[in-house]
Motif scaffolding. Structure first.
Motif, PDB file in Angstrom:
ATOM      1  N   VAL A 117      -3.994 -14.700  -7.597  1.00 42.61           N
ATOM      2  CA  VAL A 117      -4.791 -15.111  -8.747  1.00 42.61           C
ATOM      3  C   VAL A 117      -6.168 -14.465  -8.631  1.00 42.61           C
ATOM      4  O   VAL A 117      -6.811 -14.544  -7.581  1.00 42.61           O
ATOM      5  N   VAL A 118      -6.617 -13.834  -9.714  1.00 40.63           N
ATOM      6  CA  VAL A 118      -7.936 -13.201  -9.758  1.00 40.63           C
ATOM      7  C   VAL A 118      -8.631 -13.711 -11.009  1.00 40.63           C
ATOM      8  O   VAL A 118      -8.158 -13.487 -12.123  1.00 40.63           O
ATOM      9  N   SER A 119      -9.764 -14.395 -10.833  1.00 44.84           N
ATOM     10  CA  SER A 119     -10.394 -15.053 -11.979  1.00 44.84           C
ATOM     11  C   SER A 119     -11.886 -14.765 -12.029  1.00 44.84           C
ATOM     12  O   SER A 119     -12.607 -15.002 -11.058  1.00 44.84           O
ATOM     13  N   GLY A 120     -12.342 -14.200 -13.170  1.00 48.63           N
ATOM     14  CA  GLY A 120     -13.759 -14.115 -13.448  1.00 48.63           C
ATOM     15  C   GLY A 120     -14.456 -12.842 -13.023  1.00 48.63           C
ATOM     16  O   GLY A 120     -15.670 -12.860 -12.775  1.00 48.63           O
ATOM     17  N   PHE A 121     -13.728 -11.720 -12.970  1.00 46.13           N
ATOM     18  CA  PHE A 121     -14.330 -10.463 -12.542  1.00 46.13           C
ATOM     19  C   PHE A 121     -14.418  -9.485 -13.711  1.00 46.13           C
ATOM     20  O   PHE A 121     -13.809  -9.689 -14.755  1.00 46.13           O
ATOM     21  N   ALA A 122     -15.217  -8.416 -13.504  1.00 44.16           N
ATOM     22  CA  ALA A 122     -15.375  -7.421 -14.567  1.00 44.16           C
ATOM     23  C   ALA A 122     -14.045  -6.688 -14.707  1.00 44.16           C
ATOM     24  O   ALA A 122     -13.179  -7.149 -15.455  1.00 44.16           O
ATOM     25  N   PRO A 123     -13.803  -5.610 -13.972  1.00 39.89           N
ATOM     26  CA  PRO A 123     -12.403  -5.202 -13.847  1.00 39.89           C
ATOM     27  C   PRO A 123     -11.778  -5.882 -12.634  1.00 39.89           C
ATOM     28  O   PRO A 123     -12.482  -6.314 -11.717  1.00 39.89           O
ATOM     29  N   PHE A 124     -10.458  -5.964 -12.640  1.00 40.70           N
ATOM     30  CA  PHE A 124      -9.725  -6.445 -11.464  1.00 40.70           C
ATOM     31  C   PHE A 124      -9.799  -5.404 -10.357  1.00 40.70           C
ATOM     32  O   PHE A 124     -10.186  -5.704  -9.223  1.00 40.70           O
ATOM     33  N   LEU A 125      -9.453  -4.146 -10.683  1.00 38.97           N
ATOM     34  CA  LEU A 125      -9.364  -3.111  -9.651  1.00 38.97           C
ATOM     35  C   LEU A 125     -10.022  -1.830 -10.136  1.00 38.97           C
ATOM     36  O   LEU A 125      -9.732  -1.352 -11.235  1.00 38.97           O
ATOM     37  N   LEU A 126     -10.912  -1.290  -9.314  1.00 35.64           N
ATOM     38  CA  LEU A 126     -11.578  -0.019  -9.600  1.00 35.64           C
ATOM     39  C   LEU A 126     -11.039   1.032  -8.644  1.00 35.64           C
ATOM     40  O   LEU A 126     -11.100   0.875  -7.425  1.00 35.64           O
ATOM     41  N   LEU A 127     -10.499   2.117  -9.210  1.00 36.96           N
ATOM     42  CA  LEU A 127      -9.996   3.231  -8.419  1.00 36.96           C
ATOM     43  C   LEU A 127     -11.105   4.247  -8.198  1.00 36.96           C
ATOM     44  O   LEU A 127     -11.842   4.586  -9.134  1.00 36.96           O
ATOM     45  N   GLY A 128     -11.218   4.735  -6.970  1.00 35.33           N
ATOM     46  CA  GLY A 128     -12.185   5.785  -6.683  1.00 35.33           C
ATOM     47  C   GLY A 128     -11.903   7.029  -7.495  1.00 35.33           C
ATOM     48  O   GLY A 128     -10.755   7.302  -7.883  1.00 35.33           O
ATOM     49  N   GLU A 129     -12.939   7.793  -7.760  1.00 38.01           N
ATOM     50  CA  GLU A 129     -12.815   8.935  -8.667  1.00 38.01           C
ATOM     51  C   GLU A 129     -11.840  10.003  -8.176  1.00 38.01           C
ATOM     52  O   GLU A 129     -11.324  10.791  -8.966  1.00 38.01           O
ATOM     53  N   TYR A 164     -12.099  -2.579  -4.841  1.00 34.71           N
ATOM     54  CA  TYR A 164     -12.467  -1.163  -4.955  1.00 34.71           C
ATOM     55  C   TYR A 164     -11.603  -0.400  -3.968  1.00 34.71           C
ATOM     56  O   TYR A 164     -11.652  -0.632  -2.754  1.00 34.71           O
ATOM     57  N   LEU A 165     -10.808   0.523  -4.497  1.00 32.27           N
ATOM     58  CA  LEU A 165      -9.834   1.265  -3.709  1.00 32.27           C
ATOM     59  C   LEU A 165     -10.171   2.743  -3.728  1.00 32.27           C
ATOM     60  O   LEU A 165     -10.263   3.348  -4.792  1.00 32.27           O
ATOM     61  N   LYS A 166     -10.361   3.318  -2.532  1.00 33.14           N
ATOM     62  CA  LYS A 166     -10.672   4.741  -2.440  1.00 33.14           C
ATOM     63  C   LYS A 166      -9.420   5.549  -2.132  1.00 33.14           C
ATOM     64  O   LYS A 166      -8.348   5.006  -1.866  1.00 33.14           O
ATOM     65  N   GLU A 167      -9.591   6.883  -2.139  1.00 28.11           N
ATOM     66  CA  GLU A 167      -8.451   7.774  -1.980  1.00 28.11           C
ATOM     67  C   GLU A 167      -7.819   7.647  -0.589  1.00 28.11           C
ATOM     68  O   GLU A 167      -8.457   7.225   0.369  1.00 28.11           O
ATOM     69  N   ASN A 168      -6.539   8.039  -0.521  1.00 28.18           N
ATOM     70  CA  ASN A 168      -5.786   8.053   0.735  1.00 28.18           C
ATOM     71  C   ASN A 168      -5.759   6.685   1.404  1.00 28.18           C
ATOM     72  O   ASN A 168      -5.936   6.548   2.619  1.00 28.18           O
ATOM     73  N   THR A 169      -5.536   5.672   0.594  1.00 26.82           N
ATOM     74  CA  THR A 169      -5.346   4.318   1.103  1.00 26.82           C
ATOM     75  C   THR A 169      -4.113   3.717   0.457  1.00 26.82           C
ATOM     76  O   THR A 169      -3.646   4.182  -0.580  1.00 26.82           O
ATOM     77  N   ASN A 170      -3.606   2.668   1.073  1.00 25.27           N
ATOM     78  CA  ASN A 170      -2.425   1.983   0.572  1.00 25.27           C
ATOM     79  C   ASN A 170      -2.754   0.514   0.355  1.00 25.27           C
ATOM     80  O   ASN A 170      -3.395  -0.114   1.200  1.00 25.27           O
ATOM     81  N   LEU A 171      -2.287  -0.030  -0.762  1.00 24.58           N
ATOM     82  CA  LEU A 171      -2.541  -1.429  -1.064  1.00 24.58           C
ATOM     83  C   LEU A 171      -1.304  -2.069  -1.675  1.00 24.58           C
ATOM     84  O   LEU A 171      -0.746  -1.559  -2.641  1.00 24.58           O
ATOM     85  N   SER A 172      -0.892  -3.208  -1.096  1.00 28.59           N
ATOM     86  CA  SER A 172       0.101  -4.081  -1.708  1.00 28.59           C
ATOM     87  C   SER A 172      -0.597  -5.407  -1.979  1.00 28.59           C
ATOM     88  O   SER A 172      -1.089  -6.065  -1.059  1.00 28.59           O
ATOM     89  N   PHE A 173      -0.657  -5.797  -3.262  1.00 24.78           N
ATOM     90  CA  PHE A 173      -1.369  -7.012  -3.672  1.00 24.78           C
ATOM     91  C   PHE A 173      -0.443  -7.792  -4.577  1.00 24.78           C
ATOM     92  O   PHE A 173      -0.180  -7.385  -5.712  1.00 24.78           O
ATOM     93  N   THR A 174       0.071  -8.909  -4.070  1.00 22.32           N
ATOM     94  CA  THR A 174       1.128  -9.608  -4.784  1.00 22.32           C
ATOM     95  C   THR A 174       0.885 -11.117  -4.792  1.00 22.32           C
ATOM     96  O   THR A 174       0.150 -11.663  -3.974  1.00 22.32           O
ATOM     97  N   ASN A 175       1.538 -11.781  -5.758  1.00 22.89           N
ATOM     98  CA  ASN A 175       1.576 -13.252  -5.833  1.00 22.89           C
ATOM     99  C   ASN A 175       0.180 -13.863  -5.748  1.00 22.89           C
ATOM    100  O   ASN A 175      -0.059 -14.796  -4.972  1.00 22.89           O
TER     101      ASN A 175
END
Length: 429
Positions: A336-348, A323-334
């Motif tokens: 494995v994500v297994s078994g979740f509803a969405p992978f990434l939820l962006l804040g409104e 879950y990523l909110k506004e005014n943040t930075n994320l680098s997500f690389t290399n």
């Protein structure tokens, strides 16, 4: 001779390419062997024979020939260093219900807890085997002098949510290189004691901790709160594990600059809280008016991460991985994500603008058995979000049973959550 040199260069280049393409946790051997425990409820620990004092204000060593009871707030103060020998067991208790066992390393003091693969340091419940449960005790809180972006009129940030002594619970400063000690080969089990109706102490809280603090080979299991709460500071962590914790596995806030490598969060639908429990929750502030926007915003760089819902039939109890909110930075690389509803939820409040997209790097990620890739709390964005920027360049979308994806998911016998090199992936494209 030139041919040999050329051959060596080619092999090196090929190996480099292979390393760059590997995803999820890695290692020539299974780095979880020997020091971890995925069945801590049944582990037998020695009875306590020494009670830790409420204040440790001089250099002190805990030895493996004793078993310590942490039954109250224990503050390490006065720039003292608390050293814990490999193989030492510290058992946390409830004590006074408002002052459950919690170890607090105050600003300027250090915790040197360096176990070994064969002799890890264990923080666990004082309860007997089979009756231990999440929230039996508090956790470990480390308070450093590294920067945070939270506004405080006196420039004196205080952790106020945990019934701490406010004269000792300050954190943050102007020392990004600050050193609060070292945690290696450490297990933290059954922490997260609730202290009021809505708040619990998290298993490991790092507030304003600086980059010279060493954090590697740590396993947090069965916390009733977050496994790792990182509040401001500049933190580097590698080879850390979050296992079946109730709330977030990693909670980043207040402008933390965090690097996380070769680490794993393992969730289970019957351990996850009924609320908003994620592997990563990332924000820069609770409210914009509480942040100094001239200071750094939260920036998380995560590589070779594995997020796993261990139960194939999760009954929709496991939510988004990030879950990523506004005014943040994320680098997500290399990863494995297994078994979740969405992978990434962006804040409104994250609009679909180039500026916001530039703060998010997603690359070389295996999404296995996830219902959605990227979604937004703002429903009107989701039609366009499906095409941003190009999912084919970010994700390998598969639908493979986890037993076929990882080396071993047998929690009773040395599980190996490295992705199988020869895994046959059922592609969803």
């Amino acid at each position: 001779m030139k041919q040999k040199i050329l051959l060596i260069i080619c092999i090196t280049y090929s190996l480099t390419l292979f390393a760059q393409k590997s995803n999820g946790i890695y290692g020539d051997s299974n780095w979880m062997n020997n020091w971890t425990n995925f069945r801590p409820a049944t582990a037998e620990y020695p009875e306590t024979n020494e009670v830790l004092p409420d204040i440790i204000d001089k250099d002190t060593k805990l030895v493996s020939t004793k078993t310590y009871l942490l039954n109250n707030r224990v503050y390490v103060t006065n720039n003292a260093t608390l050293t814990i020998e490999p193989g030492t067991v510290i058992r946390g208790g409830v004590g006074d219900i408002d002052y459950c066992g919690t170890l607090i390393i105050t600003q300027g003091s250090k915790l040197i807890a360096e176990g070994t693969e064969k002799a890890p340091i264990v923080f666990t419940s004082e309860k007997a085997a089979t009756v231990r449960k999440p929230g039996n005790w508090g956790g470990i809180i480390i308070l450093g002098n590294a920067p945070v972006n939270k506004i405080d009129k006196d420039n004196k940030h205080v952790l106020t949510d945990f019934n701490l002594d406010t004269s000792k619970a300050t954190y943050g400063g102007d020392k990004p290189e600050d050193n609060s000690g070292s945690l290696k080969y450490v297990r933290i089990e059954f922490g997260g004691k609730k202290i009021n109706g809505s708040k619990e102490i998290n298993a490991l809280i790092l507030a304003g901790v600086g980059k010279k603090t060493t954090l590697s080979h740590i396993q947090v299991s069965y916390s009733n709160g977050d496994a790792y709460q990182i509040t401001g500071g500049e933190v580097a962590m590698n080879n850390v594990i979050s296992f079946r914790n109730d709330d977030d596995d990693f909670d980043f806030s207040e402008g933390t600059q965090a690097t996380l490598n070769n680490s794993i969060a393992i969730r289970h639908p019957f351990s996850s809280g009924s609320g908003n429990s994620r592997c990563f929750e990332i924000d820069s502030y609770d409210k914009p008016e509480n942040a100094d926007m001239t200071k750094k915003l939260t920036n998380v760089k995560a590589s070779n991460i594995t997020f796993l819902n261990i139960e194939e039939n999760n009954q929709d109890l496991v939510r988004e991985a990030i879950y990523l909110k506004e005014n943040t930075n994320l680098s997500f690389t290399n990863s494995v994500v297994s078994g979740f509803a969405p992978f990434l939820l962006l804040g409104e409040k994250i609009t679909l603008s180039p500026e916001n997209f530039s703060k998010i790097e997603l690359k070389n990620i295996t999404l296995n058995r996830c219902k959605e890739n990227l979604v937004s709390e703002e429903q009107s964005f989701n039609g366009k979000l499906k095409y941003w920027p190009d999912p084919a360049t970010m994700f390998d979308i598969t639908n493979t049973f986890i037993a076929d994806l990882f080396g071993s998911i047998d929690l009773k016998n040395n599980p190996d959550f490295r992705k199988k090199e020869n895994a046959i992936l059922v592609n969803n494209r």
